[in-house]
Write an enzyme that holds these catalytic residues in place. Structure first.
Site, PDB file in Angstrom:
ATOM      1  CB  CYS A   5     -13.356  -2.977   0.639  1.00  0.00           C
ATOM      2  SG  CYS A   5     -12.520  -2.605  -0.710  1.00  0.00           S
ATOM      3  CB  CYS A   8     -15.755  -0.466  -0.934  1.00  0.00           C
ATOM      4  SG  CYS A   8     -15.968  -1.984  -1.933  1.00  0.00           S
ATOM      5  CG  ASP A  31      -0.484   4.911  -4.407  1.00  0.00           C
ATOM      6  OD1 ASP A  31      -0.337   4.814  -3.250  1.00  0.00           O
ATOM      7  OD2 ASP A  31      -0.753   3.595  -5.172  1.00  0.00           O
ATOM      8  CG  HIS A  47     -15.336  -5.356  -3.489  1.00  0.00           C
ATOM      9  ND1 HIS A  47     -14.252  -4.600  -2.867  1.00  0.00           N
ATOM     10  CD2 HIS A  47     -15.261  -6.702  -3.284  1.00  0.00           C
ATOM     11  CE1 HIS A  47     -13.432  -5.573  -2.272  1.00  0.00           C
ATOM     12  NE2 HIS A  47     -13.768  -6.832  -2.648  1.00  0.00           N
ATOM     13  CG  HIS A  98     -11.841  -2.230  -4.784  1.00  0.00           C
ATOM     14  ND1 HIS A  98     -13.186  -1.924  -4.128  1.00  0.00           N
ATOM     15  CD2 HIS A  98     -12.005  -1.892  -5.821  1.00  0.00           C
ATOM     16  CE1 HIS A  98     -13.830  -1.437  -4.884  1.00  0.00           C
ATOM     17  NE2 HIS A  98     -13.048  -1.274  -5.933  1.00  0.00           N
ATOM     18  CG  HIS A 100      -5.896  -1.310  -7.163  1.00  0.00           C
ATOM     19  ND1 HIS A 100      -6.110  -2.426  -6.351  1.00  0.00           N
ATOM     20  CD2 HIS A 100      -4.594  -1.136  -6.937  1.00  0.00           C
ATOM     21  CE1 HIS A 100      -5.019  -2.663  -5.643  1.00  0.00           C
ATOM     22  NE2 HIS A 100      -4.125  -1.920  -6.148  1.00  0.00           N
ATOM     23  CG  HIS A 102      -0.868   0.716  -9.335  1.00  0.00           C
ATOM     24  ND1 HIS A 102      -0.662   1.428  -7.921  1.00  0.00           N
ATOM     25  CD2 HIS A 102      -1.141  -0.462  -8.556  1.00  0.00           C
ATOM     26  CE1 HIS A 102      -0.694   0.528  -6.946  1.00  0.00           C
ATOM     27  NE2 HIS A 102      -1.062  -0.712  -7.469  1.00  0.00           N
TER      28      HIS A 102
END
Length: 135
Positions: A5, A8, A31, A47, A98, A100, A102
């Site tokens: 990952c 991770c 990003d 995770h 995973h 997240h 933005h």
């Protein structure tokens, strides 16, 4: 930590990133495919595939960090606003599995257009869907 990952690895410090902030439960970094200048990602360290699987404390930590970063991109980058977005599943543009968030700074004249343009909906259809979603 999940095997293979990318996020991770970033959380563990073993994969490269432009780290912006971290604490015991969450990490924020730039990003590498930014939608606008200053586009950040905020992840729980633990995770989970997406926010449906994330533990409440992990999701809370990530959301509070994202809240701080929204303020920071407006104050420090001169953004006129921001989008906070969580993509869940490939059809919703999730490419790293995973959890997240933005943080996408928005600028008055930026060219970014999301695929959906709000327009008035049918009140009866909205009420019908609302009835299905209510507890």
């Amino acid at each position: 930590m999940a095997e293979n990952c990318l996020f991770c690895g970033i959380a563990a410090g073993t994969s490269p990133s432009q780290l912006i902030e971290e604490n015991d439960l969450a990490v924020a970094f730039m990003d590498i495919n930014p939608a606008t200048p200053g586009h950040l990602l905020v992840i729980p360290r633990a995770h989970s595939t997406d926010l449906r699987e994330a533990k409440a404390e992990d999701l809370t930590a990530a959301t509070l960090m994202a809240q701080e970063l929204v303020t920071r991109v407006i104050d420090r980058l001169g953004a006129d606003g921001a989008n906070l977005l969580s993509c869940i599943g490939p059809v919703a543009w999730q490419s790293v599995f995973h959890t997240h968030l933005h943080v996408v700074p928005r600028y008055q004249d930026d060219p970014l257009k999301l695929p959906w343009i709000p327009s008035s909906g049918d009140a009866d259809a909205i009420a019908e869907v609302a009835a299905k979603l209510k507890v």
